[in-house]
Design a protein around this motif. Structure first.
Motif, PDB file in Angstrom:
ATOM      1  N   ASN A 324      -6.333  -2.216 -15.800  1.00  0.00           N
ATOM      2  CA  ASN A 324      -7.048  -3.585 -15.920  1.00  0.00           C
ATOM      3  C   ASN A 324      -8.361  -3.748 -15.301  1.00  0.00           C
ATOM      4  N   VAL A 325      -8.015  -3.195 -14.004  1.00  0.00           N
ATOM      5  CA  VAL A 325      -9.372  -3.186 -13.055  1.00  0.00           C
ATOM      6  C   VAL A 325     -10.319  -2.491 -13.847  1.00  0.00           C
ATOM      7  N   TRP A 326     -10.100  -0.982 -14.008  1.00  0.00           N
ATOM      8  CA  TRP A 326     -11.038  -0.242 -14.645  1.00  0.00           C
ATOM      9  C   TRP A 326     -11.663  -0.709 -15.921  1.00  0.00           C
ATOM     10  N   GLN A 327     -10.896  -1.327 -16.540  1.00  0.00           N
ATOM     11  CA  GLN A 327     -11.430  -1.663 -18.040  1.00  0.00           C
ATOM     12  C   GLN A 327     -12.192  -2.928 -18.004  1.00  0.00           C
ATOM     13  N   HIS A 328     -11.931  -3.893 -17.329  1.00  0.00           N
ATOM     14  CA  HIS A 328     -12.602  -5.155 -17.218  1.00  0.00           C
ATOM     15  C   HIS A 328     -13.279  -5.625 -15.935  1.00  0.00           C
ATOM     16  N   ALA A 329     -13.241  -4.854 -15.013  1.00  0.00           N
ATOM     17  CA  ALA A 329     -13.924  -5.255 -13.538  1.00  0.00           C
ATOM     18  C   ALA A 329     -15.285  -4.577 -13.507  1.00  0.00           C
ATOM     19  N   GLY A 330     -15.486  -3.460 -14.276  1.00  0.00           N
ATOM     20  CA  GLY A 330     -16.669  -2.464 -14.236  1.00  0.00           C
ATOM     21  C   GLY A 330     -16.579  -1.309 -13.474  1.00  0.00           C
ATOM     22  N   ALA A 331     -17.473  -0.515 -13.547  1.00  0.00           N
ATOM     23  CA  ALA A 331     -17.621   0.973 -13.170  1.00  0.00           C
ATOM     24  C   ALA A 331     -17.781   0.536 -11.621  1.00  0.00           C
ATOM     25  N   ASP A 332     -18.320  -0.113 -11.082  1.00  0.00           N
ATOM     26  CA  ASP A 332     -18.563  -0.253  -9.527  1.00  0.00           C
ATOM     27  C   ASP A 332     -17.636  -1.113  -8.897  1.00  0.00           C
ATOM     28  N   ALA A 333     -16.489  -1.564  -9.471  1.00  0.00           N
ATOM     29  CA  ALA A 333     -15.311  -2.182  -8.786  1.00  0.00           C
ATOM     30  C   ALA A 333     -14.598  -1.521  -8.017  1.00  0.00           C
ATOM     31  N   HIS A 334     -14.089  -2.047  -6.995  1.00  0.00           N
ATOM     32  CA  HIS A 334     -12.925  -1.411  -5.932  1.00  0.00           C
ATOM     33  C   HIS A 334     -11.581  -2.105  -5.920  1.00  0.00           C
ATOM     34  N   ALA A 335     -10.668  -1.326  -5.650  1.00  0.00           N
ATOM     35  CA  ALA A 335      -9.197  -2.006  -5.739  1.00  0.00           C
ATOM     36  C   ALA A 335      -8.467  -1.628  -4.272  1.00  0.00           C
ATOM     37  N   TRP A 336      -7.547  -2.388  -4.059  1.00  0.00           N
ATOM     38  CA  TRP A 336      -6.848  -2.218  -2.882  1.00  0.00           C
ATOM     39  C   TRP A 336      -5.327  -2.435  -3.226  1.00  0.00           C
ATOM     40  N   ILE A 337      -4.643  -1.622  -2.721  1.00  0.00           N
ATOM     41  CA  ILE A 337      -3.210  -1.494  -2.934  1.00  0.00           C
ATOM     42  C   ILE A 337      -2.413  -1.760  -1.664  1.00  0.00           C
ATOM     43  N   LEU A 338      -1.563  -2.693  -1.633  1.00  0.00           N
ATOM     44  CA  LEU A 338      -0.807  -3.123  -0.222  1.00  0.00           C
ATOM     45  C   LEU A 338       0.614  -3.005  -0.528  1.00  0.00           C
ATOM     46  N   VAL A 339       1.290  -2.357   0.200  1.00  0.00           N
ATOM     47  CA  VAL A 339       2.757  -2.182   0.014  1.00  0.00           C
ATOM     48  C   VAL A 339       3.357  -2.934   1.271  1.00  0.00           C
ATOM     49  N   GLU A 340       4.128  -3.876   0.890  1.00  0.00           N
ATOM     50  CA  GLU A 340       4.970  -4.528   2.100  1.00  0.00           C
ATOM     51  C   GLU A 340       6.495  -4.301   1.930  1.00  0.00           C
ATOM     52  N   ASP A 341       7.188  -4.043   2.770  1.00  0.00           N
ATOM     53  CA  ASP A 341       8.527  -3.794   2.649  1.00  0.00           C
ATOM     54  C   ASP A 341       9.236  -4.753   3.653  1.00  0.00           C
ATOM     55  N   ASP A 342       9.698  -6.062   3.006  1.00  0.00           N
ATOM     56  CA  ASP A 342      10.250  -7.113   3.559  1.00  0.00           C
ATOM     57  C   ASP A 342      11.653  -6.856   3.661  1.00  0.00           C
ATOM     58  N   PRO A 343      12.481  -7.785   4.559  1.00  0.00           N
ATOM     59  CA  PRO A 343      14.018  -7.397   4.662  1.00  0.00           C
ATOM     60  C   PRO A 343      14.469  -7.567   3.093  1.00  0.00           C
ATOM     61  N   ASP A 344      13.961  -8.704   2.385  1.00  0.00           N
ATOM     62  CA  ASP A 344      14.884  -9.021   1.077  1.00  0.00           C
ATOM     63  C   ASP A 344      14.134  -8.421  -0.261  1.00  0.00           C
ATOM     64  N   ALA A 345      12.868  -8.034  -0.012  1.00  0.00           N
ATOM     65  CA  ALA A 345      11.869  -7.629  -1.201  1.00  0.00           C
ATOM     66  C   ALA A 345      10.938  -6.888  -0.881  1.00  0.00           C
ATOM     67  N   VAL A 346      10.545  -5.841  -1.878  1.00  0.00           N
ATOM     68  CA  VAL A 346       9.260  -5.128  -1.900  1.00  0.00           C
ATOM     69  C   VAL A 346       8.400  -5.820  -2.616  1.00  0.00           C
ATOM     70  N   ILE A 347       7.084  -5.947  -1.749  1.00  0.00           N
ATOM     71  CA  ILE A 347       6.123  -6.603  -2.396  1.00  0.00           C
ATOM     72  C   ILE A 347       5.032  -5.686  -2.468  1.00  0.00           C
ATOM     73  N   VAL A 348       4.263  -5.584  -3.630  1.00  0.00           N
ATOM     74  CA  VAL A 348       2.948  -4.665  -3.902  1.00  0.00           C
ATOM     75  C   VAL A 348       1.983  -5.599  -4.397  1.00  0.00           C
ATOM     76  N   THR A 349       0.943  -5.600  -3.779  1.00  0.00           N
ATOM     77  CA  THR A 349      -0.387  -6.593  -4.147  1.00  0.00           C
ATOM     78  C   THR A 349      -1.437  -5.663  -4.686  1.00  0.00           C
ATOM     79  N   VAL A 350      -1.908  -5.616  -5.563  1.00  0.00           N
ATOM     80  CA  VAL A 350      -3.247  -4.995  -6.278  1.00  0.00           C
ATOM     81  C   VAL A 350      -4.201  -6.012  -6.345  1.00  0.00           C
ATOM     82  N   ARG A 351      -5.446  -5.845  -5.669  1.00  0.00           N
ATOM     83  CA  ARG A 351      -6.627  -6.539  -5.569  1.00  0.00           C
ATOM     84  C   ARG A 351      -7.981  -5.992  -5.958  1.00  0.00           C
ATOM     85  N   ASP A 352      -8.744  -6.482  -6.745  1.00  0.00           N
ATOM     86  CA  ASP A 352     -10.043  -6.020  -6.988  1.00  0.00           C
ATOM     87  C   ASP A 352     -10.960  -7.002  -6.458  1.00  0.00           C
ATOM     88  N   ASP A 353     -12.377  -6.430  -6.721  1.00  0.00           N
ATOM     89  CA  ASP A 353     -13.611  -7.293  -6.285  1.00  0.00           C
ATOM     90  C   ASP A 353     -14.454  -7.493  -7.582  1.00  0.00           C
TER      91      ASP A 353
END
Length: 408
Positions: A324-353
């Motif tokens: 969705n980022v590459w399709q809608h954010a444009g050719a110059d967009a950047h994305a960040w993937i953050l993986v967090e391993d909490d005691p009760d859950a795994v959280i993955v955040t995908v952010r773009d500019d």
């Protein structure tokens, strides 16, 4: 690579089955009660051999027909007719046996065993059958007494009302079973359709969209190919969004309870082998391949262990978010993937500019059959017990937070 085997799972539900088991016990206990009642008053009978003969037949019949009373499937119309005949015969034989109380208001030879025959009709055919059987028993009681007394009327009405009420409850229970089975079947079909829609969105629809964009950019004959690809994409999205609801197979035999059929696909053989070898799988290698010039990948220093199926679905949801980022954010967009391993859950955040998502655009896209967020992201997370939260501010990019509890 292991193959995926489609299997059909059949679930049968029956609310009335406990009632049949209760009736089975009732018939045996009331048979013993009637025999005990006769034994305690044996000396007052003028022709006790008539009663002894009847109770012998009733006892043999009750014990021999226990399988017929174990469920509606075995309880045939022929059995019900014979059972009610024995009950009515016992009522009519009561004065023949020479017990004065049978005529003056006391209990008949079968006593309350007769109610079991009527209840069997109620469980098998509902309140209408119960009313018919109750009427026959009532007529037999009036005939053997010779007069419609208050006590006779009271007993007849009591059996009639109780059997009709139970028959009505059984009919309502059967209707509820069919409705519930239909709902469960539709839910299973919807989940299967959503799974297929995700796979189609992640492969065929993405390719068609790419062909359309490249064809329009190249022009000429390629533009015509791109136009055709766009038409097929729209048609396929419409089919995926609408889907087909199969004809109901919720009830094959109302006497045996409602039936729910679902088709499911167990994990691939390779995944099953992985699960046997190690119950958890590191999520980081599944996401590390996305790292590049336009994607920044941040991970914990220790392995992020998850169940193989959950890790695979979470990684696929991250891939869909990046698509969705590459399709809608444009050719110059950047994305960040953050993986967090909490005691009760795994959280993955995908952010773009990118430029962000305008308000109401997601609902509009879902209505057009563009199901990237609805199915490929939220649908995948829901299936593994997780959640997907999307936050987007126009002009400030988009952030997708994927959370999967450790217990999954």
């Amino acid at each position: 690579m292991g193959s995926t085997v489609r299997r059909e799972r059949v679930v049968r539900m029956s609310v009335e089955q406990p009632l049949w088991r209760a009736l089975l016990g009732y018939r045996v206990l009331t048979m013993l009660y009637a025999i005990g009642l006769f034994a305690s008053a044996y000396e007052v009978y003028e022709r006790p051999w008539v009663a002894v003969g009847y109770f012998a037949v009733m006892a043999v019949w009750t014990l021999a027909t226990l399988p017929q009373v174990s469920g509606a499937g075995r309880c045939t119309k022929r059995f019900l007719a014979a059972d009610l005949t024995i009950a009515v015969a016992g009522i009519l034989l009561s004065p023949v046996a020479g017990h004065e109380r049978a005529v003056t208001g006391g209990s008949t030879l079968p006593s309350i065993w007769t109610a079991g025959a009527v209840l069997a009709w109620a469980l098998k055919g509902g309140w209408r059958w119960a009313a018919s059987a109750s009427l026959l028993v009532g007529v037999a009681n009036v005939v053997q007494r010779g007069v419609l007394s208050r006590s006779t009327l009271h007993n007849v009405l009591l059996v009639c009302i109780a059997s009709i009420a139970i028959g009505y409850v059984v009919e309502v229970a059967r209707a509820s079973e069919r409705t519930l089975a239909r709902a469960l079947e539709i839910e299973a079909a919807t989940r299967e359709r959503e799974r297929l829609a995700r796979d189609i969105h992640d492969s065929v629809l993405q390719v068609l969209a790419m062909v359309q964009r490249r064809g329009n950019a190249l022009g000429g004959e390629a533009a015509e190919i791109g136009r055709m690809a766009g038409e097929q994409e729209v048609a396929l999205r419409t089919l995926v969004a609408g889907g087909l609801t199969p004809a109901s197979r919720a009830s094959e035999d109302a006497a045996q309870g409602a039936v729910v059929r679902t088709v499911y696909e167990p994990e691939r053989a390779a995944d099953a082998a992985d699960a046997d070898a190690a119950e958890r799988r590191d999520l980081r290698p599944l996401l590390a391949g996305h790292a590049g010039a336009r994607v920044t990948f941040s991970e914990p220093g220790a392995p992020v262990l998850m169940r193989p199926a959950a890790a695979r679905e979470l990684a696929a949801a991250v891939s869909a978010a990046l698509d969705n980022v590459w399709q809608h954010a444009g050719a110059d967009a950047h994305a960040w993937i953050l993986v967090e391993d909490d005691p009760d859950a795994v959280i993955v955040t995908v952010r773009d500019d990118g430029p962000g998502i305008p308000e109401g655009r997601l609902a509009q896209a879902e209505g057009e059959g563009r199901l990237g967020v609805a199915l490929s992201i939220r649908g995948r997370l829901r299936d593994i017990g997780g959640t997907a939260e999307l936050v987007s501010v126009p002009g400030q990019g988009t952030e997708v937070e994927l959370t999967v509890p450790k217990k999954t």
